[in-house]
Design a protein around this motif. Structure first.
Motif, PDB file in Angstrom:
ATOM      1  N   ALA A 141       0.830  -1.204   0.000  1.00 21.33           N
ATOM      2  CA  ALA A 141       0.000   0.000   0.000  1.00 21.33           C
ATOM      3  C   ALA A 141       0.868   1.258   0.000  1.00 21.33           C
ATOM      4  O   ALA A 141       0.565   2.237  -0.689  1.00 21.33           O
ATOM      5  N   ASP A 142       1.948   1.233   0.785  1.00 17.89           N
ATOM      6  CA  ASP A 142       2.872   2.371   0.802  1.00 17.89           C
ATOM      7  C   ASP A 142       3.484   2.587  -0.581  1.00 17.89           C
ATOM      8  O   ASP A 142       3.679   3.726  -1.020  1.00 17.89           O
ATOM      9  N   PHE A 143       3.778   1.475  -1.258  1.00 16.92           N
ATOM     10  CA  PHE A 143       4.361   1.559  -2.601  1.00 16.92           C
ATOM     11  C   PHE A 143       3.374   2.208  -3.568  1.00 16.92           C
ATOM     12  O   PHE A 143       3.735   3.100  -4.348  1.00 16.92           O
ATOM     13  N   LEU A 144       2.099   1.796  -3.495  1.00 16.64           N
ATOM     14  CA  LEU A 144       1.072   2.401  -4.344  1.00 16.64           C
ATOM     15  C   LEU A 144       0.939   3.885  -4.043  1.00 16.64           C
ATOM     16  O   LEU A 144       0.817   4.715  -4.955  1.00 16.64           O
ATOM     17  N   SER A 145       0.970   4.216  -2.756  1.00 14.54           N
ATOM     18  CA  SER A 145       0.830   5.616  -2.360  1.00 14.54           C
ATOM     19  C   SER A 145       2.006   6.439  -2.862  1.00 14.54           C
ATOM     20  O   SER A 145       1.846   7.585  -3.287  1.00 14.54           O
ATOM     21  N   LEU A 146       3.194   5.863  -2.816  1.00  8.74           N
ATOM     22  CA  LEU A 146       4.380   6.564  -3.307  1.00  8.74           C
ATOM     23  C   LEU A 146       4.253   6.852  -4.796  1.00  8.74           C
ATOM     24  O   LEU A 146       4.513   7.960  -5.267  1.00  8.74           O
ATOM     25  N   LEU A 147       3.820   5.842  -5.549  1.00 11.58           N
ATOM     26  CA  LEU A 147       3.667   6.022  -6.992  1.00 11.58           C
ATOM     27  C   LEU A 147       2.580   7.028  -7.325  1.00 11.58           C
ATOM     28  O   LEU A 147       2.693   7.782  -8.299  1.00 11.58           O
ATOM     29  N   SER A 148       1.518   7.050  -6.518  1.00 10.91           N
ATOM     30  CA  SER A 148       0.392   7.927  -6.819  1.00 10.91           C
ATOM     31  C   SER A 148       0.551   9.316  -6.221  1.00 10.91           C
ATOM     32  O   SER A 148      -0.273  10.192  -6.454  1.00 10.91           O
ATOM     33  N   GLY A 149       1.623   9.513  -5.440  1.00 10.88           N
ATOM     34  CA  GLY A 149       1.882  10.833  -4.874  1.00 10.88           C
ATOM     35  C   GLY A 149       1.135  11.107  -3.585  1.00 10.88           C
ATOM     36  O   GLY A 149       1.056  12.253  -3.146  1.00 10.88           O
ATOM     37  N   SER A 150       0.584  10.066  -2.943  1.00 11.97           N
ATOM     38  CA  SER A 150      -0.171  10.253  -1.705  1.00 11.97           C
ATOM     39  C   SER A 150       0.621   9.715  -0.509  1.00 11.97           C
ATOM     40  O   SER A 150       0.130   8.934   0.286  1.00 11.97           O
ATOM     41  N   VAL A 151       1.878  10.125  -0.399  1.00 10.81           N
ATOM     42  CA  VAL A 151       2.777   9.543   0.591  1.00 10.81           C
ATOM     43  C   VAL A 151       2.419   9.940   2.017  1.00 10.81           C
ATOM     44  O   VAL A 151       2.884   9.320   2.970  1.00 10.81           O
ATOM     45  N   THR A 152       1.624  10.960   2.221  1.00 11.75           N
ATOM     46  CA  THR A 152       1.326  11.427   3.571  1.00 11.75           C
ATOM     47  C   THR A 152       0.182  10.665   4.226  1.00 11.75           C
ATOM     48  O   THR A 152      -0.050  10.831   5.421  1.00 11.75           O
ATOM     49  N   LEU A 153      -0.525   9.836   3.492  1.00 12.65           N
ATOM     50  CA  LEU A 153      -1.683   9.145   4.052  1.00 12.65           C
ATOM     51  C   LEU A 153      -1.246   7.903   4.828  1.00 12.65           C
ATOM     52  O   LEU A 153      -0.386   7.153   4.366  1.00 12.65           O
ATOM     53  N   PRO A 154      -1.840   7.657   5.995  1.00  9.62           N
ATOM     54  CA  PRO A 154      -1.476   6.471   6.784  1.00  9.62           C
ATOM     55  C   PRO A 154      -2.002   5.198   6.131  1.00  9.62           C
ATOM     56  O   PRO A 154      -2.993   5.222   5.395  1.00  9.62           O
ATOM     57  N   GLN A 155      -1.324   4.083   6.411  1.00 10.84           N
ATOM     58  CA  GLN A 155      -1.740   2.788   5.880  1.00 10.84           C
ATOM     59  C   GLN A 155      -1.806   1.795   7.029  1.00 10.84           C
ATOM     60  O   GLN A 155      -0.965   1.812   7.932  1.00 10.84           O
ATOM     61  N   ASN A 156      -2.809   0.926   7.009  1.00  8.26           N
ATOM     62  CA  ASN A 156      -2.933  -0.121   8.015  1.00  8.26           C
ATOM     63  C   ASN A 156      -3.722  -1.264   7.399  1.00  8.26           C
ATOM     64  O   ASN A 156      -4.952  -1.255   7.380  1.00  8.26           O
ATOM     65  N   ALA A 157      -2.987  -2.248   6.869  1.00 10.47           N
ATOM     66  CA  ALA A 157      -3.626  -3.332   6.134  1.00 10.47           C
ATOM     67  C   ALA A 157      -4.506  -4.197   7.027  1.00 10.47           C
ATOM     68  O   ALA A 157      -5.587  -4.636   6.622  1.00 10.47           O
ATOM     69  N   LEU A 158      -4.053  -4.460   8.262  1.00 14.58           N
ATOM     70  CA  LEU A 158      -4.844  -5.306   9.144  1.00 14.58           C
ATOM     71  C   LEU A 158      -6.147  -4.613   9.545  1.00 14.58           C
ATOM     72  O   LEU A 158      -7.198  -5.246   9.632  1.00 14.58           O
ATOM     73  N   ALA A 159      -6.078  -3.305   9.777  1.00 12.94           N
ATOM     74  CA  ALA A 159      -7.297  -2.553  10.095  1.00 12.94           C
ATOM     75  C   ALA A 159      -8.272  -2.599   8.925  1.00 12.94           C
ATOM     76  O   ALA A 159      -9.486  -2.699   9.120  1.00 12.94           O
ATOM     77  N   ALA A 160      -7.737  -2.533   7.703  1.00 11.62           N
ATOM     78  CA  ALA A 160      -8.591  -2.621   6.519  1.00 11.62           C
ATOM     79  C   ALA A 160      -9.275  -3.975   6.448  1.00 11.62           C
ATOM     80  O   ALA A 160     -10.493  -4.061   6.208  1.00 11.62           O
ATOM     81  N   LEU A 161      -8.507  -5.052   6.650  1.00  8.45           N
ATOM     82  CA  LEU A 161      -9.077  -6.394   6.594  1.00  8.45           C
ATOM     83  C   LEU A 161     -10.135  -6.586   7.675  1.00  8.45           C
ATOM     84  O   LEU A 161     -11.218  -7.099   7.410  1.00  8.45           O
ATOM     85  N   ASN A 162      -9.814  -6.163   8.898  1.00  4.61           N
ATOM     86  CA  ASN A 162     -10.790  -6.285   9.988  1.00  4.61           C
ATOM     87  C   ASN A 162     -12.075  -5.523   9.674  1.00  4.61           C
ATOM     88  O   ASN A 162     -13.177  -5.951  10.027  1.00  4.61           O
ATOM     89  N   GLY A 163     -11.922  -4.383   9.003  1.00  8.46           N
ATOM     90  CA  GLY A 163     -13.073  -3.557   8.679  1.00  8.46           C
ATOM     91  C   GLY A 163     -13.919  -4.080   7.539  1.00  8.46           C
ATOM     92  O   GLY A 163     -15.010  -3.549   7.277  1.00  8.46           O
ATOM     93  N   LEU A 164     -13.451  -5.138   6.856  1.00 10.81           N
ATOM     94  CA  LEU A 164     -14.184  -5.701   5.726  1.00 10.81           C
ATOM     95  C   LEU A 164     -14.808  -7.055   6.044  1.00 10.81           C
ATOM     96  O   LEU A 164     -15.567  -7.586   5.228  1.00 10.81           O
ATOM     97  N   THR A 165     -14.488  -7.626   7.207  1.00  9.28           N
ATOM     98  CA  THR A 165     -15.090  -8.898   7.586  1.00  9.28           C
ATOM     99  C   THR A 165     -16.568  -8.709   7.903  1.00  9.28           C
ATOM    100  O   THR A 165     -17.044  -7.592   8.120  1.00  9.28           O
TER     101      THR A 165
END
Length: 292
Positions: A141-165
């Motif tokens: 996710a950090d890599f995608l954000s870097l490429l897209s220019g959104s480097v300041t946004l926080p990332q939390n993959a586990l929180a995302a997964l928990n939020g989709l169950t």
């Protein structure tokens, strides 16, 4: 091209998990955005964390809605959320209904995703697999954000997964029930607190003669993932179950589309009755007819 599809209020296209606006010359919503703009609409794509929970992404969306309202001098916006983007849109509408004309869920996990349930169970809390999975997904996710220019946004993959169950979305729904059906597979309220709610989604074809083209790698992945669905085993798009996607006025939930085909024109699908991009223009005409 659909005529009379210019909406009263600007449209915001809200991406889901691992989404982005642009990486280099590639835009996630390129076809959708182009078609809506060609129909005369003001269209924006907010920058949200590629991976995070629904509330964090919803707060990010609220800030960007404010920016769009200031920049356009519009009173409200129409939100169209794909996948997890639908949950961020619902959050924004629940907290700021006066600023939202409509929420449209496209392939949204409005009752959770059985795929997310399976993935969460596969990770053992407190042990190496969970740590490794979270680190790898967050780094991606950090890599995608870097490429897209959104480097300041926080990332939390586990929180995302928990939020989709199913459990995570169930907790979310307890707080933000607007537009949810009262019965499984039914329609929800079409209008709550002045906000109009809509949804559409697709299901994977059940045989090789259906419309999705053979050899499409995205379809192959979605077919492989669909085996992890139990409740909606033959009624899902590879990521989200058909009835799990229902919200507000359900336009249709069995289009012959996999999860990502609801965003793009599939290569090699020239001979096909359904153009997924036309669905967005048709919906813009629907919003226009409702004075939205």
């Amino acid at each position: 091209m659909q005529r009379n599809a210019t909406t009263r209020y600007p449209i915001l296209l809200v991406h889901g998990l691992f989404g982005f606006e642009r990486i280099g010359h590639f835009e996630l919503f390129h076809d959708v955005k182009s078609a809506l703009k060609a129909a005369g609409n003001r269209v924006f794509v907010p920058h949200l964390s590629a991976t995070h929970d629904n509330e964090v992404r919803g707060e990010q969306l609220l800030k960007q809605i404010d920016s769009v309202l200031r920049g356009t001098h519009a009173r409200k916006v129409n939100l169209i959320g794909h996948s997890q983007g639908a949950l961020a849109a619902r959050y924004a509408a629940a907290l700021a209904p006066d600023a939202i004309a409509s929420v449209t869920s496209v392939s949204g996990p409005n009752h959770g995703s059985e795929l997310a349930d399976f993935l969460r169970k596969a990770l053992v809390p407190g042990r190496l697999p969970e740590i490794v999975a979270q680190n790898v997904a967050t780094l991606f996710a950090d890599f995608l954000s870097l490429l897209s220019g959104s480097v300041t946004l926080p990332q939390n993959a586990l929180a995302a997964l928990n939020g989709l169950t199913t459990e995570g979305v169930g907790t979310f729904n307890d707080r933000f029930p607007q537009g949810l059906p009262g019965t499984w597979g039914g329609h929800g309220a079409a209008k709550v607190n002045g906000v109009h709610y809509y949804s559409w989604s697709g299901v994977l074809p059940t045989n090789e003669t259906d419309e999705l083209p053979i050899g499409d790698p995205v379809r192959s992945v979605c077919l492989a993932l669909s085996q992890y669905f139990m409740t909606e085993g033959e009624q899902n798009d590879g990521f989200v179950g058909r009835f799990s996607s229902h919200l507000g006025h359900v336009i249709r939930s069995d289009y012959p589309l996999d999860h990502l085909s609801s965003l793009r024109r599939t290569a090699g699908a020239a001979i096909r009755e359904l153009d997924p991009i036309d669905l967005y223009v048709e919906h813009a005409a629907r919003l226009r007819a409702a004075n939205l």
